[in-house]
Design a protein around this motif. Structure first.
Motif, mmCIF file in Angstrom:
data_model
loop_
_atom_site.group_PDB
_atom_site.id
_atom_site.type_symbol
_atom_site.label_atom_id
_atom_site.label_comp_id
_atom_site.label_asym_id
_atom_site.label_seq_id
_atom_site.Cartn_x
_atom_site.Cartn_y
_atom_site.Cartn_z
ATOM 1 N N UNK A 1 14.880 13.767 33.926
ATOM 2 C CA UNK A 1 15.714 12.580 33.741
ATOM 3 C C UNK A 1 15.146 11.654 32.682
ATOM 4 N N UNK A 2 13.843 11.428 32.706
ATOM 5 C CA UNK A 2 13.197 10.584 31.698
ATOM 6 C C UNK A 2 13.329 11.210 30.322
ATOM 7 N N UNK A 3 13.103 12.522 30.235
ATOM 8 C CA UNK A 3 13.220 13.235 28.958
ATOM 9 C C UNK A 3 14.654 13.124 28.421
ATOM 10 N N UNK A 4 15.634 13.267 29.297
ATOM 11 C CA UNK A 4 17.038 13.143 28.878
ATOM 12 C C UNK A 4 17.331 11.715 28.430
ATOM 13 N N UNK A 5 16.811 10.730 29.154
ATOM 14 C CA UNK A 5 17.025 9.322 28.792
ATOM 15 C C UNK A 5 16.458 9.020 27.403
ATOM 16 N N UNK A 6 15.319 9.620 27.070
ATOM 17 C CA UNK A 6 14.687 9.421 25.760
ATOM 18 C C UNK A 6 15.399 10.193 24.650
ATOM 19 N N UNK A 7 16.369 11.030 25.009
ATOM 20 C CA UNK A 7 17.118 11.793 24.013
ATOM 21 C C UNK A 7 16.555 13.174 23.777
ATOM 22 N N UNK A 8 15.759 13.645 24.689
ATOM 23 C CA UNK A 8 15.087 14.927 24.524
ATOM 24 C C UNK A 8 15.992 16.134 24.476
ATOM 25 N N UNK A 9 17.195 16.023 25.036
ATOM 26 C CA UNK A 9 18.097 17.169 25.048
ATOM 27 C C UNK A 9 19.152 17.097 23.945
ATOM 28 N N UNK A 10 19.105 16.063 23.110
ATOM 29 C CA UNK A 10 20.064 15.948 22.008
ATOM 30 C C UNK A 10 19.588 16.772 20.816
ATOM 31 N N UNK A 11 20.532 17.178 19.987
ATOM 32 C CA UNK A 11 20.163 17.921 18.777
ATOM 33 C C UNK A 11 20.387 17.034 17.559
ATOM 34 N N UNK A 12 19.625 17.302 16.545
ATOM 35 C CA UNK A 12 19.701 16.515 15.317
ATOM 36 C C UNK A 12 20.915 16.920 14.492
ATOM 37 N N UNK A 13 21.552 15.923 13.858
ATOM 38 C CA UNK A 13 22.607 16.174 12.883
ATOM 39 C C UNK A 13 21.916 16.290 11.529
ATOM 40 N N UNK A 14 22.122 17.394 10.837
ATOM 41 C CA UNK A 14 21.419 17.656 9.582
ATOM 42 C C UNK A 14 22.438 17.894 8.473
ATOM 43 N N UNK A 15 22.175 17.290 7.296
ATOM 44 C CA UNK A 15 23.074 17.464 6.158
ATOM 45 C C UNK A 15 22.300 17.341 4.849
ATOM 46 N N UNK A 16 22.873 17.922 3.813
ATOM 47 C CA UNK A 16 22.340 17.804 2.458
ATOM 48 C C UNK A 16 23.124 16.698 1.773
ATOM 49 N N UNK A 17 22.419 15.753 1.142
ATOM 50 C CA UNK A 17 23.098 14.667 0.456
ATOM 51 C C UNK A 17 22.238 14.130 -0.672
ATOM 52 N N UNK A 18 22.833 13.250 -1.466
ATOM 53 C CA UNK A 18 22.124 12.559 -2.534
ATOM 54 C C UNK A 18 22.037 11.090 -2.143
ATOM 55 N N UNK A 19 20.835 10.538 -2.174
ATOM 56 C CA UNK A 19 20.670 9.134 -1.805
ATOM 57 C C UNK A 19 21.385 8.269 -2.833
ATOM 58 N N UNK A 20 22.017 7.223 -2.361
ATOM 59 C CA UNK A 20 22.774 6.349 -3.259
ATOM 60 C C UNK A 20 21.921 5.215 -3.799
ATOM 61 N N UNK A 21 21.087 4.658 -2.950
ATOM 62 C CA UNK A 21 20.290 3.500 -3.332
ATOM 63 C C UNK A 21 18.825 3.767 -3.045
ATOM 64 N N UNK A 22 17.944 3.015 -3.690
ATOM 65 C CA UNK A 22 16.524 3.176 -3.386
ATOM 66 C C UNK A 22 16.203 2.659 -1.982
#
Length: 174
Positions: free
Chosen positions: A18-39
């Motif tokens: 439950x603590x691990x789930x509350x901390x976001x341990x079971x979520x997956x990362x959203x990953x994408x390729x992009x170009x940064x717009x600003x510094x």
């Protein structure tokens, strides 16, 4: 006796899960390729040395204290100039806060600005999770994405840990 031990063990396991789930341990990362717009501007300190050095950990705590006290406004963040996982015992990093600009705040003694230029291709990973579990999810997500897309990564990683919203890592593409 064995039944009580089993029930207690199950309760402990459920609490930890439950603590691990509350901390976001079971979520997956959203990953994408992009170009940064600003510094991206960082106010902080440079560190080069062993990751287990007595001087490395306090840099993060000091940045957090400056943020909490309101002396500096921004999100906790760092730039690693080598792969934190592959570096072994040597780290090259700039640790501090990601700030909006380089003119609106007075820097504390010992702090300076660093900039991650805009217009760069990066692999960005984001996850809604605590900073305690997020780095493993973000870095593994970036590496998996890069392998699948046959992308070569540079050795520069920008980490951002906002008080609200997703934690993210940008990995520079070669």
């Amino acid at each position: 006796m064995n039944r009580w031990f089993l029930l207690l063990s199950l309760a402990v396991i459920a609490t930890v899960a439950g603590i691990y789930a509350y901390l976001g341990g079971f979520t997956t990362a959203e990953v994408e390729l992009l170009t940064t717009k600003e510094p991206i501007f960082l106010a902080g300190r440079y560190f080069q040395g062993r990751a287990d050095s007595k001087d490395f950990g306090p840099l993060f705590r000091q940045a957090h204290q400056l943020q909490e006290s309101g002396q500096l406004r921004g999100d906790l963040g760092n730039v690693y100039y080598n792969d934190p996982e592959a570096a072994g015992d040597t780290v090259k990093a700039f640790v501090g806060l990601i700030v909006a600009d380089t003119t609106s705040q007075t820097l504390p003694t010992g702090y300076r600005y660093s900039t991650f230029s805009g217009g760069q291709r990066v692999v960005r990973a984001r996850v809604q999770a605590s900073y305690m579990v997020a780095p493993d999810k973000l870095y593994s997500g970036i590496k998996h994405f890069a392998e699948q897309e046959k992308i070569k990564l540079g050795k520069v990683y920008v980490e951002r840990f906002p008080a609200q919203g997703p934690v993210e890592v940008l990995a520079l593409v070669k």
